[in-house]
Design a protein around this motif. Structure first.
Motif, PDB file in Angstrom:
ATOM      1  N   LYS A 117       0.873  -1.323   0.070  1.00  0.00           N
ATOM      2  CA  LYS A 117       0.104   0.092  -0.161  1.00  0.00           C
ATOM      3  C   LYS A 117       0.579   1.195  -0.060  1.00  0.00           C
ATOM      4  O   LYS A 117       0.734   2.145  -0.708  1.00  0.00           O
ATOM      5  CB  LYS A 117      -0.847   0.007   1.166  1.00  0.00           C
ATOM      6  N   LYS A 118       2.099   1.187   0.964  1.00  0.00           N
ATOM      7  CA  LYS A 118       2.736   2.369   0.868  1.00  0.00           C
ATOM      8  C   LYS A 118       3.419   2.514  -0.464  1.00  0.00           C
ATOM      9  O   LYS A 118       3.604   3.555  -0.797  1.00  0.00           O
ATOM     10  CB  LYS A 118       3.901   2.176   2.137  1.00  0.00           C
ATOM     11  N   LEU A 119       4.015   1.546  -1.135  1.00  0.00           N
ATOM     12  CA  LEU A 119       4.555   1.612  -2.284  1.00  0.00           C
ATOM     13  C   LEU A 119       3.690   2.142  -3.402  1.00  0.00           C
ATOM     14  O   LEU A 119       4.229   2.962  -4.050  1.00  0.00           O
ATOM     15  CB  LEU A 119       5.054   0.180  -2.585  1.00  0.00           C
ATOM     16  N   GLY A 120       2.450   1.548  -3.381  1.00  0.00           N
ATOM     17  CA  GLY A 120       1.531   2.367  -4.292  1.00  0.00           C
ATOM     18  C   GLY A 120       1.404   4.003  -3.850  1.00  0.00           C
ATOM     19  O   GLY A 120       1.386   4.441  -4.772  1.00  0.00           O
ATOM     20  N   THR A 121       1.263   4.225  -2.453  1.00  0.00           N
ATOM     21  CA  THR A 121       1.127   5.672  -2.362  1.00  0.00           C
ATOM     22  C   THR A 121       2.601   6.221  -2.927  1.00  0.00           C
ATOM     23  O   THR A 121       2.412   7.390  -3.351  1.00  0.00           O
ATOM     24  CB  THR A 121       1.105   5.787  -0.988  1.00  0.00           C
ATOM     25  N   CYS A 122       3.555   5.482  -2.599  1.00  0.00           N
ATOM     26  CA  CYS A 122       4.977   6.196  -3.079  1.00  0.00           C
ATOM     27  C   CYS A 122       5.027   6.357  -4.582  1.00  0.00           C
ATOM     28  O   CYS A 122       5.445   7.223  -5.021  1.00  0.00           O
ATOM     29  CB  CYS A 122       6.024   5.500  -2.419  1.00  0.00           C
TER      30      CYS A 122
END
Length: 208
Positions: A156-161
């Motif tokens: 999820k964080k990677l998607g946000t990043c």
């Protein structure tokens, strides 16, 4: 007189002979009667003997039949005995073979018992190892579940990043464009400044 005496003597002899003949005749009649009685008795005995002979003949025939049956049974028993003797011989051979196999089986049984103990000890070790592995597997599953959770969060964080990166790249592109524009303006300004300086220098020279 002599002839008379002779005649008397012959007469006496004849009377004696007649008496003797009569005695023999009476005796003969008695013997005949006795023989007739014996003959009748013999006929009765012959009839009884014939009847007994018939009975004995029947009994003898039955005994002969029984003897034949006994002989047949004896032959059958002899064949049965021969068959049983053959079966006994075969059975004895099988018994010897079975005894040999039993001895081998006993040795194999001892080996199997020893192998059983080895396998039991190995099974106990395997049980302990399985318990340890199950514990480790449980811990690994828990770690895997935690890693999956962390992965989901990281994903999820990677998607946000990635979204932020895309926006940053867009901003960077805009910034680069602005920088290029500013650099161009700066060059223009610099050129203008140079032109002003040249003009000012020429003006100063004319004033001098």
């Amino acid at each position: 007189k002599v002839e008379k005496d002779n005649a008397c003597d012959r007469c006496d002899v004849a009377e004696e002979a007649s008496k003797a003949a009569k005695g023999r005749a009476d005796k003969a009649e008695d013997e005949v009667a006795e023989l007739v009685a014996k003959s009748r008795q013999l006929e009765v005995e012959v009839d009884m003997t014939a009847e007994k002979f018939s009975i004995v003949s029947l009994q003898l025939e039955e005994k002969e039949k029984a003897l034949l049956a006994a002989e047949a049974e004896m032959n059958a028993l002899s064949r049965r005995v021969s068959s049983l003797e053959e079966d006994l011989e075969i059975t004895e051979e099988k018994l010897v073979s079975a005894s040999t196999k039993l001895d081998k089986a006993g040795t194999a049984g001892d080996d199997a018992e020893r192998a059983k103990k080895v396998y039991q000890n190995k099974a106990e070790d395997d049980d302990k190892r399985i318990t340890t592995l199950e514990k480790e597997l449980k811990e690994a599953r828990e770690k895997a579940e935690a890693a999956d959770t962390a992965y989901d969060e990281v994903n999820k964080k990677l998607g946000t990043c990635e979204a932020d990166l895309e926006k940053a790249e867009e901003r960077a592109d805009v910034g680069e464009t602005k920088i290029l524009e500013l650099e161009e303006e700066l060059r223009v300004v610099a050129n203008n400044l140079k032109s002003l300086e040249v003009s000012e220098e020429k003006a100063n020279q004319r004033e001098a």
